[in-house]
Design a protein around this motif. Sequence first.
Motif, mmCIF file in Angstrom:
data_model
loop_
_atom_site.group_PDB
_atom_site.id
_atom_site.type_symbol
_atom_site.label_atom_id
_atom_site.label_comp_id
_atom_site.label_asym_id
_atom_site.label_seq_id
_atom_site.Cartn_x
_atom_site.Cartn_y
_atom_site.Cartn_z
ATOM 1 N N THR A 118 0.823 -1.208 0.000
ATOM 2 C CA THR A 118 0.000 0.000 0.000
ATOM 3 C C THR A 118 0.859 1.259 0.000
ATOM 4 O O THR A 118 0.594 2.216 -0.742
ATOM 5 C CB THR A 118 -0.930 -0.003 1.226
ATOM 6 N N GLY A 119 1.900 1.244 0.839
ATOM 7 C CA GLY A 119 2.767 2.410 0.934
ATOM 8 C C GLY A 119 3.544 2.676 -0.338
ATOM 9 O O GLY A 119 3.703 3.831 -0.754
ATOM 10 N N LEU A 120 4.013 1.610 -0.983
ATOM 11 C CA LEU A 120 4.762 1.799 -2.222
ATOM 12 C C LEU A 120 3.867 2.326 -3.337
ATOM 13 O O LEU A 120 4.262 3.237 -4.088
ATOM 14 C CB LEU A 120 5.428 0.488 -2.647
ATOM 15 N N LEU A 121 2.677 1.783 -3.451
ATOM 16 C CA LEU A 121 1.779 2.258 -4.501
ATOM 17 C C LEU A 121 1.423 3.723 -4.291
ATOM 18 O O LEU A 121 1.331 4.499 -5.262
ATOM 19 C CB LEU A 121 0.523 1.391 -4.546
ATOM 20 N N ARG A 122 1.251 4.109 -3.036
ATOM 21 C CA ARG A 122 0.970 5.521 -2.755
ATOM 22 C C ARG A 122 2.167 6.390 -3.134
ATOM 23 O O ARG A 122 2.011 7.454 -3.755
ATOM 24 C CB ARG A 122 0.630 5.699 -1.279
ATOM 25 N N ALA A 123 3.378 5.941 -2.757
ATOM 26 C CA ALA A 123 4.580 6.702 -3.092
ATOM 27 C C ALA A 123 4.797 6.767 -4.594
ATOM 28 O O ALA A 123 5.141 7.821 -5.143
ATOM 29 C CB ALA A 123 5.800 6.078 -2.414
ATOM 30 N N TYR A 124 4.584 5.630 -5.277
ATOM 31 C CA TYR A 124 4.743 5.613 -6.737
ATOM 32 C C TYR A 124 3.851 6.660 -7.393
ATOM 33 O O TYR A 124 4.281 7.395 -8.286
ATOM 34 C CB TYR A 124 4.367 4.241 -7.288
ATOM 35 N N ARG A 125 2.597 6.716 -6.947
ATOM 36 C CA ARG A 125 1.647 7.628 -7.602
ATOM 37 C C ARG A 125 1.937 9.081 -7.246
ATOM 38 O O ARG A 125 1.716 9.974 -8.071
ATOM 39 C CB ARG A 125 0.214 7.204 -7.258
#
Length: 215
Positions: A131-138
């Motif tokens: 979840t955290g990586l997808l948020r950071a990616y976006r």
Amino acid sequence: MKLYGHTFSSYSWKGLIPFYACDIPFEFRMIDQDNPANAAFVQQAHPAGKFPVLRDDGTVIVEATAIIEYLAATQAKGAGLIPAEPRDAVTVRMLDRVFDNYVMGTAQLSVNAHITDADNPDPAMIEAASTGLLRAYRWIENWLGENIFPAHVSLATCAAAPSLFYADWVERIPEDCPRLAALRAELLALPSVSRCVEDARPYRSYFPLGAPDRD
């Protein structure tokens, strides 16, 4: 100058990239079972016994970001690592923290879960990483849509390259983040980064999640 680290370590990459990119003379001192004196030095030099650590005669610098700042301040060839224009310098320092804290740091949650229990990693930690990586990616994808990534090779490059390399092994950059995927490919093609990738290749079996058959 002597840089202590391991060639499979993301933060060692962060410290190595500026030396390679700026052609700054140094000696790399590997932290492994064959070099106990190097490990002992790091344990004494760093408050948590972590690497990389830089030793320049009587000066010892810990933490990869500080090492890059030191090179920018003391080496003529490294002057471009931190932009001279104050606002540009703020941007690279901001991106450094984003990639360290929210990309690499978040990916590390999953890595730590697999290190702790390879057969049954904590699902809460795995979910938090994803979840955290997808948020950071976006967030980065949106930022790239409105801004130009700093010229290579800067502090931002040194932070982004290892972070994106390993984070993508934990959680693939999704199709709705094409700018970020393109940035990762661009960074991995840089000679200074490519050298790190190749030097780390013999150690891929160490990756707790299992290294993918790519890159």
